[in-house]
Write a protein that holds these residues in place. Structure first.
Motif, PDB file in Angstrom:
ATOM      1  N   SER A 188     -16.455  10.239 -18.916  1.00 52.17           N
ATOM      2  CA  SER A 188     -15.545  10.459 -17.724  1.00 52.17           C
ATOM      3  C   SER A 188     -15.612   9.211 -16.852  1.00 52.17           C
ATOM      4  O   SER A 188     -16.489   8.558 -16.481  1.00 52.17           O
ATOM      5  N   SER A 189     -14.257   8.821 -16.504  1.00 60.05           N
ATOM      6  CA  SER A 189     -14.056   7.598 -15.694  1.00 60.05           C
ATOM      7  C   SER A 189     -12.665   7.339 -15.118  1.00 60.05           C
ATOM      8  O   SER A 189     -11.893   7.824 -15.882  1.00 60.05           O
ATOM      9  N   ASP A 190     -12.595   6.926 -13.930  1.00 66.41           N
ATOM     10  CA  ASP A 190     -11.373   6.351 -13.526  1.00 66.41           C
ATOM     11  C   ASP A 190     -11.313   4.928 -13.859  1.00 66.41           C
ATOM     12  O   ASP A 190     -12.038   4.300 -14.337  1.00 66.41           O
ATOM     13  N   LEU A 191     -10.420   4.299 -13.430  1.00 66.45           N
ATOM     14  CA  LEU A 191      -9.899   2.674 -13.907  1.00 66.45           C
ATOM     15  C   LEU A 191     -10.138   1.965 -12.575  1.00 66.45           C
ATOM     16  O   LEU A 191     -10.862   2.019 -11.908  1.00 66.45           O
ATOM     17  N   SER A 192      -9.432   1.191 -12.477  1.00 62.29           N
ATOM     18  CA  SER A 192      -9.436  -0.001 -11.275  1.00 62.29           C
ATOM     19  C   SER A 192      -9.308   0.985  -9.804  1.00 62.29           C
ATOM     20  O   SER A 192      -8.564   1.813  -9.747  1.00 62.29           O
ATOM     21  N   HIS A 193     -10.105   0.315  -8.901  1.00 60.14           N
ATOM     22  CA  HIS A 193     -10.319   0.781  -7.606  1.00 60.14           C
ATOM     23  C   HIS A 193     -10.075  -0.447  -6.943  1.00 60.14           C
ATOM     24  O   HIS A 193     -10.877  -1.161  -6.474  1.00 60.14           O
ATOM     25  N   LEU A 194      -8.715  -0.762  -6.267  1.00 65.29           N
ATOM     26  CA  LEU A 194      -8.244  -1.937  -5.352  1.00 65.29           C
ATOM     27  C   LEU A 194      -7.230  -1.231  -4.423  1.00 65.29           C
ATOM     28  O   LEU A 194      -6.709  -0.442  -4.350  1.00 65.29           O
ATOM     29  N   HIS A 195      -7.378  -2.172  -3.436  1.00 69.41           N
ATOM     30  CA  HIS A 195      -6.268  -2.042  -2.205  1.00 69.41           C
ATOM     31  C   HIS A 195      -4.961  -2.786  -2.675  1.00 69.41           C
ATOM     32  O   HIS A 195      -4.456  -3.597  -1.830  1.00 69.41           O
ATOM     33  N   ASP A 196      -4.397  -2.485  -3.922  1.00 70.04           N
ATOM     34  CA  ASP A 196      -3.307  -3.291  -4.239  1.00 70.04           C
ATOM     35  C   ASP A 196      -2.522  -2.694  -5.486  1.00 70.04           C
ATOM     36  O   ASP A 196      -3.200  -2.585  -6.548  1.00 70.04           O
ATOM     37  N   TYR A 197      -1.646  -1.896  -5.366  1.00 68.87           N
ATOM     38  CA  TYR A 197      -1.004  -1.086  -6.330  1.00 68.87           C
ATOM     39  C   TYR A 197      -0.623  -1.931  -7.548  1.00 68.87           C
ATOM     40  O   TYR A 197      -1.081  -1.683  -8.770  1.00 68.87           O
ATOM     41  N   ASN A 259      -1.707   6.190 -11.865  1.00 72.42           N
ATOM     42  CA  ASN A 259      -2.695   5.813 -10.759  1.00 72.42           C
ATOM     43  C   ASN A 259      -2.340   6.601  -9.654  1.00 72.42           C
ATOM     44  O   ASN A 259      -1.210   7.455  -9.533  1.00 72.42           O
ATOM     45  N   SER A 260      -3.161   6.485  -8.555  1.00 72.49           N
ATOM     46  CA  SER A 260      -3.055   7.369  -7.356  1.00 72.49           C
ATOM     47  C   SER A 260      -1.720   6.958  -6.556  1.00 72.49           C
ATOM     48  O   SER A 260      -1.238   7.924  -6.019  1.00 72.49           O
ATOM     49  N   GLY A 265       3.330   8.714  -4.843  1.00 74.21           N
ATOM     50  CA  GLY A 265       4.496   7.999  -4.502  1.00 74.21           C
ATOM     51  C   GLY A 265       4.586   7.022  -3.367  1.00 74.21           C
ATOM     52  O   GLY A 265       5.448   6.376  -2.924  1.00 74.21           O
ATOM     53  N   VAL A 266       3.282   6.428  -3.414  1.00 72.38           N
ATOM     54  CA  VAL A 266       3.088   5.245  -2.298  1.00 72.38           C
ATOM     55  C   VAL A 266       2.475   4.170  -2.932  1.00 72.38           C
ATOM     56  O   VAL A 266       1.447   4.194  -3.552  1.00 72.38           O
ATOM     57  N   ARG A 267       3.365   3.079  -3.183  1.00 75.28           N
ATOM     58  CA  ARG A 267       3.004   1.889  -3.854  1.00 75.28           C
ATOM     59  C   ARG A 267       3.051   0.669  -2.822  1.00 75.28           C
ATOM     60  O   ARG A 267       3.165  -0.550  -3.411  1.00 75.28           O
ATOM     61  N   THR A 268       2.821   0.992  -1.684  1.00 73.13           N
ATOM     62  CA  THR A 268       2.753  -0.155  -0.595  1.00 73.13           C
ATOM     63  C   THR A 268       1.636  -1.153  -0.844  1.00 73.13           C
ATOM     64  O   THR A 268       0.454  -0.774  -1.208  1.00 73.13           O
ATOM     65  N   SER A 269       1.796  -2.452  -0.947  1.00 74.35           N
ATOM     66  CA  SER A 269       0.839  -3.446  -0.999  1.00 74.35           C
ATOM     67  C   SER A 269      -0.300  -3.107   0.118  1.00 74.35           C
ATOM     68  O   SER A 269       0.050  -2.863   1.637  1.00 74.35           O
ATOM     69  N   GLY A 270      -1.431  -3.021  -0.311  1.00 77.81           N
ATOM     70  CA  GLY A 270      -2.522  -2.840   0.761  1.00 77.81           C
ATOM     71  C   GLY A 270      -3.174  -1.684   0.655  1.00 77.81           C
ATOM     72  O   GLY A 270      -4.145  -1.283   1.260  1.00 77.81           O
ATOM     73  N   GLU A 271      -2.452  -0.707  -0.118  1.00 81.13           N
ATOM     74  CA  GLU A 271      -2.653   0.653   0.060  1.00 81.13           C
ATOM     75  C   GLU A 271      -3.835   1.063  -1.128  1.00 81.13           C
ATOM     76  O   GLU A 271      -3.683   0.445  -2.223  1.00 81.13           O
ATOM     77  N   TYR A 272      -4.914   1.613  -0.939  1.00 75.08           N
ATOM     78  CA  TYR A 272      -5.894   1.867  -1.903  1.00 75.08           C
ATOM     79  C   TYR A 272      -5.505   2.830  -2.975  1.00 75.08           C
ATOM     80  O   TYR A 272      -4.782   3.706  -2.713  1.00 75.08           O
ATOM     81  N   THR A 273      -5.721   2.214  -4.190  1.00 75.30           N
ATOM     82  CA  THR A 273      -5.043   2.641  -5.314  1.00 75.30           C
ATOM     83  C   THR A 273      -6.081   2.919  -6.412  1.00 75.30           C
ATOM     84  O   THR A 273      -6.928   2.008  -6.621  1.00 75.30           O
ATOM     85  N   VAL A 274      -6.095   4.041  -7.291  1.00 75.77           N
ATOM     86  CA  VAL A 274      -7.332   4.354  -8.157  1.00 75.77           C
ATOM     87  C   VAL A 274      -6.672   4.714  -9.501  1.00 75.77           C
ATOM     88  O   VAL A 274      -5.572   5.350  -9.488  1.00 75.77           O
TER      89      VAL A 274
END
Length: 286
Positions: A188-197, A259-260, A265-274
């Motif tokens: 059970s795992s998600d992948l990258s967790h970053l504030h950058d799509y 990814n999230s 449908g939110v791929r803005t730079s700086g948006e938290y993405t998983v």
């Protein structure tokens, strides 16, 4: 006889997944209905599936669990990270059953005792971890009756570096002799967790390339690189890959990756993405 103890669900709150059994069954059936069949050219040994709320990662998880309705397993070994507390290399809730809105799942007490004898387990009176529980309704819906061996691993490669490899090897060496063709492994795992799509997309593609090649050494190095989270359940993934390999697995097929940001449908730079991925680990016939 003492009364059996039950771990009550902590995720049945309509945020993670529906609390009403009828709603949950309908959602699982609908998610699986929207996933294509992806046959494997060999024997399925393990799965990798995400553990975010079903609104975000449910469709990705369904790509993994779509493999199960045509197969029969008597035991599921589910390994995931401990997000909230350090419980040591491997830990397990000491209750006799895990409960979801779809019913109770019996813990495989014999397997727990044997694994504890082989490697040692930290037994917990309670936990609030979601990484294991999020897999259970899918397993109940697709497998029906089965026994459960749920394990939490607290360390991670992106925090501890190469030191995280030894616990993976130790747990894998203990688990592998206990596996049979009626046992399914799940990481059970998600992948990258970053504030950058864009960064999540880039790093998760690198992860997919390495796991598709079944490159354990390269994958470990990649998850250590720069101390960034490439997979929150990195120890679970590596342990399952090691254990499956000892069982004869030689292929990994990525069934779906998103990814999230894509989901919302939110791929803005700086948006938290998983990132989310579903994969099948199997023994190819050729």
């Amino acid at each position: 006889m003492p009364q059996a103890s039950v771990r009550a669900p902590v995720c049945a709150d309509d945020h993670w997944y529906p609390r009403a059994p009828s709603h949950l069954r309908h959602l699982l059936a609908d998610l699986l209905a929207h996933v294509p069949e992806q046959p494997l050219d060999g024997e399925l040994i393990g799965l990798i599936a995400p553990h975010a709320g079903y609104t975000y990662s449910g469709l990705t998880a369904a790509h993994a669990y779509k493999q199960l309705p045509s197969r029969t397993y008597e035991r599921a070994v589910v390994i995931g990270p401990s997000h909230f507390e350090n419980f040591g290399a491997q830990a397990l809730n000491q209750k006799d059953f895990y409960e979801t809105p779809l019913g109770e799942i019996e813990i495989d007490a014999a397997a727990v005792n044997e694994l504890n004898r082989r490697v040692g387990i930290n037994f917990l009176p309670n936990d609030r971890e979601h990484s294991l529980e999020m897999q259970l309704p899918f397993l109940q819906h697709t497998l029906g009756e089965f026994k459960l061996l749920p394990l939490m691993m607290s360390y991670s490669f992106y925090l501890r570096g190469i030191q995280a490899r030894n616990p993976c090897e130790n747990l894998s060496a203990a688990l592998a002799p206990m596996m049979d063709d009626k046992t399914l492994l799940i990481a059970s795992s998600d992948l990258s967790h970053l504030h950058d799509y864009d960064a999540v997309t880039y790093f998760d593609q690198g992860f997919e390339n390495l796991i598709t090649d079944y490159n354990l050494g390269g994958l470990i190095d990649y998850m250590i690189n720069e101390g960034e989270c490439r997979a929150c359940g990195d120890m679970a993934i590596i342990t399952v890959l090691m254990t499956a390999k000892a069982r004869g697995a030689n292929r990994v097929k990525v069934l779906h990756r998103t990814n999230s940001g894509d989901v919302r449908g939110v791929r803005t730079s700086g948006e938290y993405t998983v990132g989310y991925m579903a994969a099948a680990i199997y023994r190819a016939e050729n």
